[in-house]
Design a protein around this motif. Structure first.
Motif, mmCIF file in Angstrom:
data_model
loop_
_atom_site.group_PDB
_atom_site.id
_atom_site.type_symbol
_atom_site.label_atom_id
_atom_site.label_comp_id
_atom_site.label_asym_id
_atom_site.label_seq_id
_atom_site.Cartn_x
_atom_site.Cartn_y
_atom_site.Cartn_z
ATOM 1 N N PRO A 41 0.848 -1.381 -0.088
ATOM 2 C CA PRO A 41 0.024 -0.004 0.068
ATOM 3 C C PRO A 41 0.786 1.099 -0.094
ATOM 4 O O PRO A 41 0.220 2.439 -0.243
ATOM 5 N N PHE A 42 2.151 1.298 -0.020
ATOM 6 C CA PHE A 42 3.083 2.452 0.221
ATOM 7 C C PHE A 42 3.299 2.987 -1.120
ATOM 8 O O PHE A 42 3.382 2.185 -2.195
ATOM 9 N N PRO A 43 3.276 4.265 -1.266
ATOM 10 C CA PRO A 43 3.965 4.839 -2.313
ATOM 11 C C PRO A 43 5.238 4.235 -2.799
ATOM 12 O O PRO A 43 6.034 3.782 -2.119
ATOM 13 N N GLY A 44 5.243 3.530 -4.127
ATOM 14 C CA GLY A 44 6.334 2.945 -4.679
ATOM 15 C C GLY A 44 6.417 1.550 -4.144
ATOM 16 O O GLY A 44 7.407 0.786 -4.164
ATOM 17 N N GLY A 45 5.405 0.885 -3.545
ATOM 18 C CA GLY A 45 5.193 -0.483 -2.787
ATOM 19 C C GLY A 45 5.642 -1.538 -3.780
ATOM 20 O O GLY A 45 6.524 -2.192 -3.142
ATOM 21 N N PRO A 46 5.362 -1.746 -5.093
ATOM 22 C CA PRO A 46 5.764 -2.813 -5.713
ATOM 23 C C PRO A 46 7.187 -2.984 -5.869
ATOM 24 O O PRO A 46 7.962 -3.911 -5.871
ATOM 25 N N PHE A 47 8.008 -1.665 -5.888
ATOM 26 C CA PHE A 47 9.431 -1.372 -6.104
ATOM 27 C C PHE A 47 10.031 -2.052 -4.723
ATOM 28 O O PHE A 47 11.032 -2.540 -4.945
ATOM 29 N N MET A 48 9.407 -1.575 -3.711
ATOM 30 C CA MET A 48 9.864 -1.901 -2.664
ATOM 31 C C MET A 48 9.762 -3.562 -2.328
ATOM 32 O O MET A 48 10.906 -3.866 -1.488
ATOM 33 N N ALA A 49 8.811 -4.031 -2.639
ATOM 34 C CA ALA A 49 8.705 -5.532 -2.635
ATOM 35 C C ALA A 49 9.746 -6.018 -3.374
ATOM 36 O O ALA A 49 10.264 -7.148 -2.729
ATOM 37 N N TYR A 50 9.787 -5.650 -4.633
ATOM 38 C CA TYR A 50 10.910 -6.330 -5.348
ATOM 39 C C TYR A 50 12.479 -6.382 -4.659
ATOM 40 O O TYR A 50 13.132 -7.158 -4.440
ATOM 41 N N ARG A 51 12.622 -4.992 -4.119
ATOM 42 C CA ARG A 51 13.948 -4.875 -3.444
ATOM 43 C C ARG A 51 14.201 -5.868 -1.996
ATOM 44 O O ARG A 51 15.128 -6.342 -1.880
ATOM 45 N N PHE A 52 12.872 -6.052 -1.539
ATOM 46 C CA PHE A 52 12.963 -7.087 -0.296
ATOM 47 C C PHE A 52 13.296 -8.400 -0.958
ATOM 48 O O PHE A 52 14.153 -9.183 -0.435
ATOM 49 N N LEU A 53 12.466 -8.679 -1.906
ATOM 50 C CA LEU A 53 12.738 -10.174 -2.378
ATOM 51 C C LEU A 53 14.137 -10.580 -3.000
ATOM 52 O O LEU A 53 14.605 -11.382 -3.043
ATOM 53 N N SER A 54 14.543 -9.435 -3.419
ATOM 54 C CA SER A 54 15.991 -9.537 -4.188
ATOM 55 C C SER A 54 17.091 -9.264 -3.116
ATOM 56 O O SER A 54 18.144 -9.290 -3.588
ATOM 57 N N GLY A 55 16.861 -8.910 -1.826
ATOM 58 C CA GLY A 55 17.755 -8.594 -0.827
ATOM 59 C C GLY A 55 18.763 -7.303 -1.214
ATOM 60 O O GLY A 55 19.687 -7.330 -0.695
ATOM 61 N N ALA A 56 18.021 -6.319 -1.480
ATOM 62 C CA ALA A 56 18.420 -5.072 -1.865
ATOM 63 C C ALA A 56 18.112 -4.010 -0.891
ATOM 64 O O ALA A 56 18.440 -2.762 -1.039
ATOM 65 N N THR A 57 17.335 -4.371 0.412
ATOM 66 C CA THR A 57 16.858 -3.611 1.457
ATOM 67 C C THR A 57 17.998 -3.335 2.555
ATOM 68 O O THR A 57 19.020 -4.321 2.293
ATOM 69 N N ALA A 58 17.695 -2.576 3.290
ATOM 70 C CA ALA A 58 18.568 -2.598 4.676
ATOM 71 C C ALA A 58 18.245 -3.650 5.818
ATOM 72 O O ALA A 58 18.580 -3.473 6.942
ATOM 73 N N ASN A 59 17.136 -4.627 5.230
ATOM 74 C CA ASN A 59 16.878 -5.382 6.350
ATOM 75 C C ASN A 59 17.369 -6.929 5.639
ATOM 76 O O ASN A 59 16.641 -7.461 5.148
ATOM 77 N N PRO A 60 18.379 -7.249 6.237
ATOM 78 C CA PRO A 60 18.824 -8.691 5.885
ATOM 79 C C PRO A 60 17.872 -9.706 6.042
ATOM 80 O O PRO A 60 17.697 -10.033 7.231
ATOM 81 N N MET A 61 17.513 -10.415 4.857
ATOM 82 C CA MET A 61 16.378 -11.612 5.116
ATOM 83 C C MET A 61 16.824 -12.509 3.860
ATOM 84 O O MET A 61 17.242 -13.834 4.285
ATOM 85 N N THR A 62 16.374 -12.176 2.704
ATOM 86 C CA THR A 62 16.371 -13.168 1.633
ATOM 87 C C THR A 62 17.689 -13.289 1.204
ATOM 88 O O THR A 62 17.913 -14.254 0.675
ATOM 89 N N GLU A 63 18.766 -12.613 1.393
ATOM 90 C CA GLU A 63 20.238 -12.635 1.041
ATOM 91 C C GLU A 63 21.063 -13.634 1.823
ATOM 92 O O GLU A 63 21.898 -13.835 1.833
ATOM 93 N N LEU A 64 20.413 -14.410 2.881
ATOM 94 C CA LEU A 64 20.974 -15.187 3.769
ATOM 95 C C LEU A 64 21.661 -16.261 3.521
ATOM 96 O O LEU A 64 22.414 -17.097 4.191
ATOM 97 N N GLY A 65 21.145 -16.702 2.130
ATOM 98 C CA GLY A 65 21.688 -18.134 1.651
ATOM 99 C C GLY A 65 20.801 -19.317 1.729
ATOM 100 O O GLY A 65 21.220 -20.209 2.156
ATOM 101 N N TRP A 66 19.570 -18.912 1.681
ATOM 102 C CA TRP A 66 18.569 -19.740 1.900
ATOM 103 C C TRP A 66 18.588 -20.969 0.877
ATOM 104 O O TRP A 66 19.052 -20.717 -0.360
ATOM 105 N N LYS A 67 18.286 -22.271 1.074
ATOM 106 C CA LYS A 67 18.259 -23.556 0.119
ATOM 107 C C LYS A 67 17.263 -23.123 -0.922
ATOM 108 O O LYS A 67 17.737 -23.373 -1.849
#
Length: 221
Positions: A41-67
């Motif tokens: 719902p945030f302005p730019g939300g779709p782009f922020m969602a992609y950044r999260f999924l691709s590990g490009a945010t300041a919130n380390p999560m998807t880039e941890l090396g999951w199987k």
């Protein structure tokens, strides 16, 4: 269900160790589903969602090396066969629930049917970031930048018996100053834990623990 409630993701070795302790294995051997719904719902939300999924945010999560990683958008679930997405959720070792609009996230947790499924996922690790952590409370308070705006007190999912307020005293989150959190916590009928971005809370078998390399504060109800 096991829970790791973070303010800003897996930001230090202590929180990383807690994650692997809950998983019972290294991240590299675990599968996860990412839930970006709260940011949409945030302005730019779709782009922020992609950044999260691709590990490009300041919130380390998807880039941890999951199987393996998958995506679960809660707004899509009511329109697809329930057995398809339920099977995917049940097979995942972890659910990575991103931050954003906690009221929107709470709504779609319920409307999607995921909220009803969560209590049955005894071996799954629920990993929240910001709003993804806040929504687990029985009742939570939402804060805003405007000092004249009233607090929003909302019913949460009730996965834990306390409330979480992330980004405590962060310079970019004036709504999360200790003084404002204390005033809000007085309106929430459960204890509230304010935690900075180097802090997380684990819950396992009903037992909670604070994991921190930073600062946190407990505000009684």
């Amino acid at each position: 269900m096991k829970l790791l409630l973070t303010s800003a993701g897996i930001t230090n070795p202590s929180i990383h160790s807690a994650l692997e302790g809950l998983l019972g294995k290294p991240v590299a051997e675990a599968s996860a589903l990412c839930i970006p719904t709260a940011i949409l719902p945030f302005p730019g939300g779709p782009f922020m969602a992609y950044r999260f999924l691709s590990g490009a945010t300041a919130n380390p999560m998807t880039e941890l090396g999951w199987k393996s990683l998958g995506v679960l958008d809660l707004t899509a679930l009511p329109s697809i066969k329930r057995e398809y997405w339920v099977d995917a959720v049940q097979q995942a070792d972890a659910l990575l629930v991103y931050g954003g609009d906690v009221v929107y996230l709470s709504r779609w947790m319920r409307e999607s049917g995921l909220a009803d499924l969560l209590p049955s996922l005894h071996d799954t690790v629920y990993v929240g970031i910001s709003a993804g952590s806040m929504v687990t409370a029985p009742v939570y308070g939402e804060t805003y930048d405007d000092p004249q705006a009233p607090f929003v007190i909302q019913e949460g999912l009730g996965l834990v018996d306390f409330a979480v307020l992330p980004h405590l005293n962060h310079r970019n989150h004036p709504e999360s100053s200790a003084a404002k959190v204390e005033r809000m916590a007085a309106e929430v009928p459960v204890p509230t834990y304010g935690m900075d971005d180097q802090t997380a809370i684990t819950v396992r078998d009903g037992v909670m623990a604070v994991i921190s390399e930073g600062h946190w504060q407990r505000f009684p109800s």
